[in-house]
Design a protein around this motif. Structure first.
Motif, PDB file in Angstrom:
ATOM      1  N   UNK A  84       1.051  -1.204  -0.622  1.00 26.07           N
ATOM      2  CA  UNK A  84      -0.201  -0.313   0.249  1.00 26.07           C
ATOM      3  C   UNK A  84       0.774   1.100  -0.396  1.00 26.07           C
ATOM      4  N   UNK A  85       0.158   2.827  -0.764  1.00 22.30           N
ATOM      5  CA  UNK A  85       0.846   3.181  -0.458  1.00 22.30           C
ATOM      6  C   UNK A  85       0.263   4.319  -0.606  1.00 22.30           C
ATOM      7  N   UNK A  86       0.104   5.951   0.043  1.00 26.39           N
ATOM      8  CA  UNK A  86      -0.116   6.498   0.474  1.00 26.39           C
ATOM      9  C   UNK A  86      -0.422   7.531  -0.963  1.00 26.39           C
ATOM     10  N   UNK A  87      -0.910   8.267  -1.191  1.00 22.95           N
ATOM     11  CA  UNK A  87      -0.955   8.895  -2.219  1.00 22.95           C
ATOM     12  C   UNK A  87      -1.096  10.503  -1.401  1.00 22.95           C
ATOM     13  N   UNK A  88      -2.557  10.988  -1.432  1.00 18.42           N
ATOM     14  CA  UNK A  88      -3.064  11.660  -0.185  1.00 18.42           C
ATOM     15  C   UNK A  88      -3.861  10.859   0.513  1.00 18.42           C
ATOM     16  N   UNK A  89      -4.663  12.275   1.030  1.00 15.58           N
ATOM     17  CA  UNK A  89      -5.567  11.426   2.297  1.00 15.58           C
ATOM     18  C   UNK A  89      -6.839  11.141   1.978  1.00 15.58           C
ATOM     19  N   UNK A  90      -7.063  10.793   0.632  1.00 12.49           N
ATOM     20  CA  UNK A  90      -8.025  10.338  -0.186  1.00 12.49           C
ATOM     21  C   UNK A  90      -7.470   8.899  -1.123  1.00 12.49           C
ATOM     22  N   UNK A  91      -6.809   8.991  -1.722  1.00  9.70           N
ATOM     23  CA  UNK A  91      -6.128   7.937  -2.603  1.00  9.70           C
ATOM     24  C   UNK A  91      -5.254   6.681  -1.736  1.00  9.70           C
ATOM     25  N   UNK A  92      -4.912   5.795  -1.842  1.00  6.97           N
ATOM     26  CA  UNK A  92      -3.878   4.866  -2.418  1.00  6.97           C
ATOM     27  C   UNK A  92      -3.591   4.331  -2.880  1.00  6.97           C
ATOM     28  N   UNK A 133       5.187  -6.565  -5.570  1.00  6.74           N
ATOM     29  CA  UNK A 133       5.313  -6.904  -3.750  1.00  6.74           C
ATOM     30  C   UNK A 133       5.452  -5.420  -3.683  1.00  6.74           C
ATOM     31  N   UNK A 134       5.609  -4.233  -3.975  1.00  5.97           N
ATOM     32  CA  UNK A 134       6.986  -3.524  -3.533  1.00  5.97           C
ATOM     33  C   UNK A 134       6.302  -2.355  -5.072  1.00  5.97           C
ATOM     34  N   UNK A 135       4.734  -1.278  -3.980  1.00  2.00           N
ATOM     35  CA  UNK A 135       4.916   0.512  -4.254  1.00  2.00           C
ATOM     36  C   UNK A 135       5.519   1.611  -4.143  1.00  2.00           C
ATOM     37  N   UNK A 136       5.350   2.789  -4.654  1.00  2.00           N
ATOM     38  CA  UNK A 136       6.088   3.654  -3.900  1.00  2.00           C
ATOM     39  C   UNK A 136       5.149   4.562  -4.756  1.00  2.00           C
ATOM     40  N   UNK A 137       5.031   5.837  -4.104  1.00  2.00           N
ATOM     41  CA  UNK A 137       4.669   7.115  -4.820  1.00  2.00           C
ATOM     42  C   UNK A 137       6.001   7.688  -5.282  1.00  2.00           C
ATOM     43  N   UNK A 138       6.193   9.085  -5.851  1.00  2.00           N
ATOM     44  CA  UNK A 138       7.428   9.214  -6.581  1.00  2.00           C
ATOM     45  C   UNK A 138       6.612  10.797  -6.164  1.00  2.00           C
TER      46      UNK A 138
END
Length: 489
Positions: A84-92, A133-138
């Motif tokens: 899981x990766x946080x994009x903002x308070x609404x989207x992951x 296995x892994x997602x990141x938001x840059x």
């Protein structure tokens, strides 16, 4: 004062299903959202039907705020959540898959999830056999690390925009039969990836960078000699911290490695047998929190430990003794700090890989878990220098996910913990004596039976929160099966 103590109450929850299920058979992702909400995934249920997300809101205990499940089209996908990766308070961003896929069956998926509507904005699946296995938001785009599951399959690194459009996708190979990418970390000039080459010579971790445009790679560190690796983080000093276990005898290890690839220290940890680390995160003070398992006899026990970042020594190590004795396959997979001295641990209890109940523990470092001794020794990492090759990766397709309803039940368990000689807390209440009264704070209404020290029942009241006036003395208060001593002055 009562509120502050209540906020420290600990609770253990495990989720039970009407048929086979588990809480992610690989990594259990935990994502902190704001001050009190944590998103965990996933459960799987009814053989190949995947339950994917749950919202957990932490206040005076643990409350399941919402949970969702989806069937997929195509319907042969295995949609366990790995990352899981946080994009903002609404989207992951959500990604995952499942091992052991059958012939012509995909394991990998990823998508963007809206927390307010509690549904996917879009989702994609990969036609190859693998796991995201892994997602990141840059800050602009999503970058995925993909594990190639079957022998001779290749892992991948995929970069997309927030609409799921592929910017570039590269298949990676370390020259092994299996080529897996487990963790990805965004950097200013590219992405740091931790992968594993299987059966080049046993299990061999590799840490490397891939450029922002996906065109080049640079080796940071290769490790040979059968060291299984499960996660890599970047600590507050800018170094990389790798955890896993040594395959032949199950000793866990932690290695701290500089950005140039030099080893700062490597420590090997042993306790009982079958000792393993599966996940690592930074505590709020910058030291390392790890989760995993230790075996006593034929039973696996979930563990959590805190490790000193400076020298790799153990600050504390705890195991959960409440794991059912008839469920020998018990693992702690997820771990995250909540506030100073307080952490969340998640994992599963079960009898086999596909027969589990998930659990979640909110604990202080000493509560609801028992201490155990860990031996720590230095060891040297064997060097491996693979040639990392890149080629174009295809087979990324649109995925339709349809919500469906299901039910869960929760069971709580935690013992009464003395705060002082005259003050007690459990998972659901706190009680203490003061001048002329006994004070109670509870989540639900309680039945209190108050006895004198000689055994005479003085009072019986039903109360949720408040003060019970009573003469000075020493009393035994019974709350359900719990009995505590209270002194009123």
């Amino acid at each position: 004062m009562i509120f502050l103590i209540i906020s420290q109450i600990n609770k253990i929850i495990w989720f039970q299903y009407s048929s086979t299920g588990c809480l992610t058979c690989h990594k259990t992702p935990i994502l902190k959202m704001n001050d009190s909400t944590y998103i965990l995934g996933s459960l799987h249920y009814n053989n190949r039907l995947r339950i994917m997300l749950m919202g957990i809101k932490v206040k005076t205990g643990i409350t399941v705020e919402w949970y969702k499940a989806w069937t997929s089209n195509p319907n042969n996908l295995n949609l366990d959540v790995s990352t899981l990766a946080k994009i903002n308070d609404t989207l992951i961003a959500v990604g995952g898959g499942h091992g052991g896929c059958g012939k012509n069956q995909s394991c990998s998926f990823f998508g963007l999830f809206n927390l307010k509507t509690q549904n996917f904005v879009w989702a994609k699946y990969l036609s190859s056999k693998g796991i995201v296995n892994s997602i990141v938001y840059d800050g602009n785009n999503l970058v995925l690390a993909v594990q190639g599951y079957d022998a001779n399959s290749e892992g991948a690194i995929i970069k997309t925009d927030l609409n799921g459009n592929v910017i570039w996708a590269k298949q990676t190979s370390f020259g092994c039969y299996w080529n897996d990418n487990y963790t990805i970390i965004p950097e200013a000039n590219g992405y740091v990836v931790m992968g594993i080459g299987w059966w080049c010579v046993n299990w061999q971790p590799v840490i490397y960078t891939i450029s922002l445009d996906g065109s080049t790679t640079t080796l940071i560190k290769g490790i040979s000699n059968n060291y299984r690796a499960y996660n890599l983080i970047k600590d507050g000093d800018g170094n990389y911290v790798l955890i896993g276990f040594y395959e032949p005898d199950g000793g866990a290890y932690l290695s701290k490695i500089s950005p140039s690839g030099s080893v700062i220290y490597s420590k090997r940890y042993t306790a009982n047998s079958g000792f393993r680390f599966y996940n690592i995160t930074l505590d709020l003070d910058g030291n390392y929190l790890v989760s995993g398992v230790t075996k006593i006899g034929s039973t696996d026990y979930p563990i959590a430990a805190k490790i000193n970042k400076n020298d790799g020594s153990i600050i504390w190590a705890r195991r959960w003794p409440g794991a059912p004795a008839n469920q020998a396959h018990n693992q702690a997979k997820g771990i995250i700090p909540i506030k100073p001295g307080k952490i969340l641990v998640s994992g599963y209890l079960g009898t086999s890989v596909d027969n589990h109940n998930g659990f979640i523990v909110i604990l202080d470092s000493t509560d609801c878990m028992t201490s155990f001794s860990v031996n720590v020794n230095d060891f040297a990492l064997s060097n491996w220098s693979p040639s990392i090759s890149l080629s174009d990766y295809t087979g990324i397709n649109n995925l339709t996910l349809t919500p469906y309803n299901f039910s869960i039940s929760q069971t709580t368990s935690c013992s009464v913990v003395p705060i002082s000689d005259n003050e007690y807390k459990s998972c659901n209440y706190i009680i203490y004596g003061s001048k002329g009264f006994i004070a109670v704070k509870s989540e639900n209404e309680l039945n209190l039976k108050i006895f004198s020290i000689s055994g005479y029942k003085v009072k019986e009241v039903n109360i949720k929160e408040g003060r019970i006036k009573i003469n000075p003395g020493v009393y035994i208060v019974q709350i359900g099966k719990d009995k505590v001593k209270i002194i009123v002055k």
